[in-house]
Scaffold this motif. Structure first.
Motif, PDB file in Angstrom:
ATOM      1  N   VAL A 112       0.735  -1.348   0.099  1.00 52.26           N
ATOM      2  CA  VAL A 112      -0.212   0.064  -0.109  1.00 52.26           C
ATOM      3  C   VAL A 112       0.935   1.238   0.140  1.00 52.26           C
ATOM      4  CG1 VAL A 112      -1.670   1.205   1.135  1.00 52.26           C
ATOM      5  CG2 VAL A 112      -1.804  -1.031   1.248  1.00 52.26           C
ATOM      6  N   ASN A 113       0.738   2.165  -1.036  1.00 48.71           N
ATOM      7  CA  ASN A 113       1.540   3.394  -1.207  1.00 48.71           C
ATOM      8  C   ASN A 113       0.802   4.516  -0.837  1.00 48.71           C
ATOM      9  OD1 ASN A 113       2.638   5.356  -3.665  1.00 48.71           O
ATOM     10  ND2 ASN A 113       4.075   4.507  -2.347  1.00 48.71           N
ATOM     11  N   GLN A 114       1.326   5.420  -0.238  1.00 40.44           N
ATOM     12  CA  GLN A 114       0.786   6.842   0.239  1.00 40.44           C
ATOM     13  C   GLN A 114       0.411   7.566  -0.990  1.00 40.44           C
ATOM     14  OE1 GLN A 114      -1.076   8.223   2.420  1.00 40.44           O
ATOM     15  NE2 GLN A 114      -1.093  10.121   1.321  1.00 40.44           N
ATOM     16  N   ASP A 115      -0.602   7.735  -1.693  1.00 34.82           N
ATOM     17  CA  ASP A 115      -0.989   8.407  -2.941  1.00 34.82           C
ATOM     18  C   ASP A 115      -2.299   8.816  -3.040  1.00 34.82           C
ATOM     19  OD1 ASP A 115      -1.387   9.652  -5.330  1.00 34.82           O
ATOM     20  OD2 ASP A 115       0.051   8.294  -6.395  1.00 34.82           O
ATOM     21  N   PRO A 116      -2.916   9.920  -2.914  1.00 39.21           N
ATOM     22  CA  PRO A 116      -4.473  10.250  -2.862  1.00 39.21           C
ATOM     23  C   PRO A 116      -4.816   9.853  -4.203  1.00 39.21           C
ATOM     24  CG  PRO A 116      -3.013  12.401  -3.041  1.00 39.21           C
ATOM     25  CD  PRO A 116      -2.045  11.150  -2.895  1.00 39.21           C
ATOM     26  N   GLN A 117      -4.316   9.783  -5.201  1.00 39.13           N
ATOM     27  CA  GLN A 117      -4.963   9.176  -6.525  1.00 39.13           C
ATOM     28  C   GLN A 117      -5.246   7.746  -6.512  1.00 39.13           C
ATOM     29  OE1 GLN A 117      -5.427  11.394  -9.198  1.00 39.13           O
ATOM     30  NE2 GLN A 117      -6.331   9.774 -10.296  1.00 39.13           N
TER      31      GLN A 117
END
Length: 374
Positions: free
Chosen positions: A103-108
C-alpha cells in the motif's frame, strides 16, 4: 467453492461462497487482442532469454527496494483485510504463489502489477479509502489476473520505456522510435486492462460491485449521486455521438493513456458478464493451464481478427461506419463524403419523390445542419 478451508497454502478465505477455478488458464478471461499477443510472445523462441537479459537494464530491483522501504507491505499484521482478499483471489484463480502486495501513500486512486521475475502488486491509499470491501475485492482480483497472465513483465517494460523516452527526447529520431514502441505497448495494455477487469469479476463474482468500483474511480465516493444505467448510457453516447472529427479526437485522447476510459470499461465488462462465454466459465467449462502449450498462435490471431471485424461492423462510431461503408461499397458513400464530416453523423438522405423532382438540384433543406442519428 471457496469455503473457508486452507488449500495450497492459502488460508483466511472468506466465508461467502464463490466458485473456484482449479487450473484455470488466463486465456479464459483474456480479451482476444490481448490473448493473441501473449500467445505469440510465449511461442517466440528465445523470448525468455531476451527479457532476462533486458532485466539488467530495468530498474526492477530499485522498484522493489523502493516499495519495501517507503510503502506498507500487506500481511496478517498490516492491512489484514487486504491480505485476506489477496489470498482469496489467488485461491479462486488457483495462483499457487501469492505475490507480495504494498500500500503506497498516494491520494490518486490507482493499482498496478509490475515485475519481471516475480510480480508485485501496489495499491494506493486513495483507492483503499475510496472502495468498499466487495469493490476492493474486484480490484485485487483484477491485479491477480494481471499476475496470472504475465502482464507485469510488459507493464514494467512500458514504464521503463516511457521514462527512457523523456531522457532521450533530445536525440534526433531517438524519441520517435521509442514512442512508437510505447504507443504499441499502450494499445496492447489497454486491452489487457479489459482482460484484468474480467479476472476481477471472476474473483469477486459480483457485477454490481465491479460497476460501483468503476463508477467511483470516475466520479469519486458519491454513489448516491450516480446511477449505473446512466453511467453506461454515457459509454453508448461516447461511442455513437459526433461525426468523423469526434472519432479522430477519440483516438488522439486515448493514445497517451494506459487504461481505456472508465465508462468504456464498464460497458465492456457488463457485455462480457451477460455473454454465454461467462456463463460457461461459471459452469466450470474453461481452458486449463496445462493446455496452454498446445495453443495455436494462428487460431489466436484469427480469433482476434474476428473480434475486431465484428466490433467494426457493430460499432456506432462514425469512423467505424465509414470503414464498414468502404468495405461494403455503400451506395451513398460518395454523397456522404460530398456533404463533409457531418454526413457521417446523419442518416442517408431519402431519394427524391415525384417525377418533377431533380435529384441534382438544391432543395430548401440543403442549408440545414444534418440531424444526429437516434
Amino acid at each position: 467453492m471457496s469455503d473457508g478451508h486452507e488449500h495450497n497454502g492459502h488460508e483466511h478465505v472468506p466465508s461467502r461462497q464463490r466458485r473456484r477455478f482449479p487450473g484455470i488458464s488466463s486465456r479464459t478471461y483474456e480479451h482476444p487482442a490481448d490473448r493473441s499477443a501473449l500467445v505469440a510472445l510465449r511461442k517466440l523462441s528465445g523470448f525468455d532469454t531476451v527479457f532476462k537479459a533486458l532485466s539488467g537494464l530495468l530498474p526492477e530491483r530499485s522498484l522493489r527496494l523502493l516499495f519495501l522501504s517507503d510503502s506498507v507491505r500487506v500481511s496478517d499484521q498490516q492491512f489484514a483485510h487486504l491480505n485476506v482478499m489477496l489470498r482469496d483471489a489467488c485461491y479462486v484463480l488457483d495462483l499457487e504463489k501469492v505475490p507480495p502486495m504494498y500500500v503506497n501513500q498516494d491520494p490518486q486512486p490507482n493499482a498496478m502489477c509490475i515485475g519481471l521475475d516475480e510480480p508485485i502488486i501496489v495499491v494506493t491509499t486513495g483507492l483503499v479509502e475510496l472502495l468498499d470491501e466487495e469493490e476492493m475485492r474486484a480490484v485485487v482480483g483484477h491485479e491477480v489476473g494481471h499476475a496470472l497472465s504475465g502482464h507485469s513483465v510488459y507493464r514494467t517494460i512500458l514504464l521503463f520505456l516511457t521514462s527512457l523516452a523523456v531522457r532521450v527526447a533530445w536525440i534526433p529520431l531517438g524519441n520517435l522510435a521509442i514512442m512508437a514502441i510505447v504507443t504499441g505497448l499502450r494499445e496492447w495494455f489497454r486491452k489487457s486492462e479489459l482482460s484484468a477487469d474480467r479476472a476481477g469479476l471472476l474473483v469477486g463474482q459480483d457485477l454490481e460491485a465491479s460497476m460501483r468500483g468503476l463508477m467511483k474511480i470516475a466520479g469519486g465516493n458519491h454513489l448516491h449521486e450516480m446511477n449505473v444505467d446512466a453511467f453506461l448510457a454515457q459509454a453508448e453516447e461516447y461511442e455513437a455521438g459526433g461525426d468523423l472529427r469526434d472519432s479522430v479526437l477519440k483516438i488522439l485522447n486515448v493514445l497517451p493513456r494506459s487504461h481505456p476510459f472508465t465508462t468504456v470499461r464498464a460497458a465492456e465488462l457488463k457485455k462480457w458478464a451477460e455473454s454465454r462465454d461467462y456463463q460457461r466459465i461459471m459452469d466450470g467449462h474453461y481452458p486449463r493451464r496445462d493446455e496452454d502449450k498446445d495453443t495455436s498462435v494462428r487460431d489466436s490471431w484469427r480469433e482476434s481478427a474476428n473480434h475486431y471485424s465484428t466490433h467494426v461492423k457493430s460499432s456506432k462510431d462514425p469512423l467505424m461506419k465509414l470503414v464498414t461503408d468502404l468495405a461494403g461499397g455503400a451506395g451513398d458513400l460518395g454523397d456522404r463524403v460530398r456533404r463533409g464530416f457531418g454526413g457521417f453523423s446523419s442518416p442517408s438522405p431519402k431519394p427524391p419523390q415525384g417525377p418533377d423532382t431533380d435529384a441534382s438540384s438544391d432543395s430548401p433543406g440543403d442549408d440545414q445542419p444534418p440531424r444526429n442519428e437516434s
